[in-house]
Design a protein around this motif. Structure first.
Motif, PDB file in Angstrom:
ATOM      1  N   LYS A   3       0.834  -1.200   0.000  1.00 17.60           N
ATOM      2  CA  LYS A   3       0.000   0.000   0.000  1.00 17.60           C
ATOM      3  C   LYS A   3       0.875   1.259   0.000  1.00 17.60           C
ATOM      4  O   LYS A   3       0.575   2.242  -0.689  1.00 17.60           O
ATOM      5  N   PHE A   4       1.967   1.189   0.791  1.00 24.28           N
ATOM      6  CA  PHE A   4       2.886   2.330   0.856  1.00 24.28           C
ATOM      7  C   PHE A   4       3.429   2.666  -0.541  1.00 24.28           C
ATOM      8  O   PHE A   4       3.364   3.808  -0.992  1.00 24.28           O
ATOM      9  N   TYR A   6       2.229   1.749  -3.401  1.00 20.10           N
ATOM     10  CA  TYR A   6       1.136   2.101  -4.308  1.00 20.10           C
ATOM     11  C   TYR A   6       0.771   3.587  -4.159  1.00 20.10           C
ATOM     12  O   TYR A   6       0.622   4.308  -5.149  1.00 20.10           O
ATOM     13  N   THR A   7       0.675   4.061  -2.891  1.00 19.35           N
ATOM     14  CA  THR A   7       0.301   5.472  -2.678  1.00 19.35           C
ATOM     15  C   THR A   7       1.431   6.404  -3.134  1.00 19.35           C
ATOM     16  O   THR A   7       1.173   7.487  -3.647  1.00 19.35           O
ATOM     17  N   ARG A   8       2.712   5.963  -2.984  1.00 18.32           N
ATOM     18  CA  ARG A   8       3.840   6.790  -3.470  1.00 18.32           C
ATOM     19  C   ARG A   8       3.797   6.890  -4.986  1.00 18.32           C
ATOM     20  O   ARG A   8       4.094   7.926  -5.577  1.00 18.32           O
ATOM     21  N   LEU A  10       1.090   6.688  -6.785  1.00 24.63           N
ATOM     22  CA  LEU A  10      -0.024   7.589  -7.121  1.00 24.63           C
ATOM     23  C   LEU A  10       0.414   9.049  -6.995  1.00 24.63           C
ATOM     24  O   LEU A  10       0.063   9.895  -7.821  1.00 24.63           O
ATOM     25  N   SER A  11       1.192   9.348  -5.936  1.00 25.98           N
ATOM     26  CA  SER A  11       1.689  10.715  -5.740  1.00 25.98           C
ATOM     27  C   SER A  11       2.564  11.130  -6.920  1.00 25.98           C
ATOM     28  O   SER A  11       2.478  12.263  -7.407  1.00 25.98           O
ATOM     29  N   ARG A  13       2.416   9.957  -9.914  1.00 24.91           N
ATOM     30  CA  ARG A  13       1.527  10.136 -11.065  1.00 24.91           C
ATOM     31  C   ARG A  13       0.867  11.519 -11.001  1.00 24.91           C
ATOM     32  O   ARG A  13       0.817  12.244 -11.995  1.00 24.91           O
ATOM     33  N   ASN A  14       0.404  11.919  -9.813  1.00 23.00           N
ATOM     34  CA  ASN A  14      -0.220  13.238  -9.648  1.00 23.00           C
ATOM     35  C   ASN A  14       0.772  14.357  -9.972  1.00 23.00           C
ATOM     36  O   ASN A  14       0.410  15.361 -10.582  1.00 23.00           O
TER      37      ASN A  14
END
Ligand SMILES: Nc1ncnc2c1ncn2[C@@H]1O[C@H](COP(=O)(O)OP(=O)(O)OP(=O)(O)O)[C@@H](O)[C@H]1O
Length: 132
Positions: A3-4, A6-8, A10-11, A13-14
Motif C-alpha cells: 500500500k505504501f 502504491y500510494t507513493r 499515485l503521488s 503520477r499526480n
C-alpha cells in the motif's frame, strides 16, 4: 508495505499530471522549455565543468519551480476569487514577480558562467573560418 509503494506511485503520477498541466497551459513554461534546451545545448557545446553544470541545473530548477508555484497560486486564487478582487490581483502579481526574479537572476548567472567561454568559442571558430 505494498500500500505504501502504491500510494507513493499515485503521488508520483499526480506530480506528473501537474507537470503536464503547466507545460500544456502556461505560455511562460514554453519559453522556459526553449531556454532550458538552448542552455543545455550550449553548455554541452562549451564542455562546461561539473561545477558550472551544478549551478546551471540549480538555476534552471529555480525558474521551473517558481513557474510551477506561480501556476498553482494562480489556480488557487481563481478558485477562491473568481471575481475581480484587489487582493487576488496582488496575490497573482506577487507570484508573477517571483517568476520574474527567478528568470532574471538565472539569465545573469547563465551569462556569468557561459558568456566568456561562449565568446571565446565564437572567436576560435571565426579564426578557423578566416584561415580557410
Ligand atoms: N481575480 C482577479 N482579481 C483582480 N485582478 C486579477 C484577477 N485575476 C487576474 N488578475 C490580474 O490579471 C493579471 C493576469 O492574471 P492571469 O490569471 O490572467 O494570469 P496569467 O495571464 O495566466 O499570468 P501569466 O502571464 O503569468 O501566466 C494578474 O497578474 C492580476 O494583475
Amino acid at each position: 508495505m505494498i500500500k505504501f509503494f502504491y500510494t507513493r506511485l499515485l503521488s508520483l503520477r499526480n506530480a506528473f499530471i501537474g507537470w503536464w498541466y503547466v507545460i500544456r497551459t502556461q505560455k511562460n513554461a514554453w519559453i522556459h522549455a526553449v531556454a532550458t534546451v538552448v542552455v543545455c545545448l550550449v553548455g554541452f557545446w562549451l564542455k562546461l565543468s561539473m561545477w558550472d553544470w551544478a549551478v546551471i541545473v540549480l538555476v534552471i530548477a529555480m525558474v521551473w519551480t517558481a513557474e510551477f508555484l506561480n501556476t498553482a497560486l494562480e489556480i488557487v486564487v481563481d478558485l477562491a476569487s473568481p471575481d475581480l478582487h484587489p487582493l487576488a490581483r496582488v496575490g497573482k502579481d506577487v507570484g508573477a514577480a517571483a517568476v520574474l526574479i527567478a528568470a532574471a537572476s538565472s539569465t545573469i548567472i547563465g551569462i556569468l558562467i557561459m558568456g566568456k567561454p561562449f565568446i571565446e568559442r565564437l572567436q576560435h571558430l571565426w579564426s578557423i573560418l578566416r584561415i580557410k
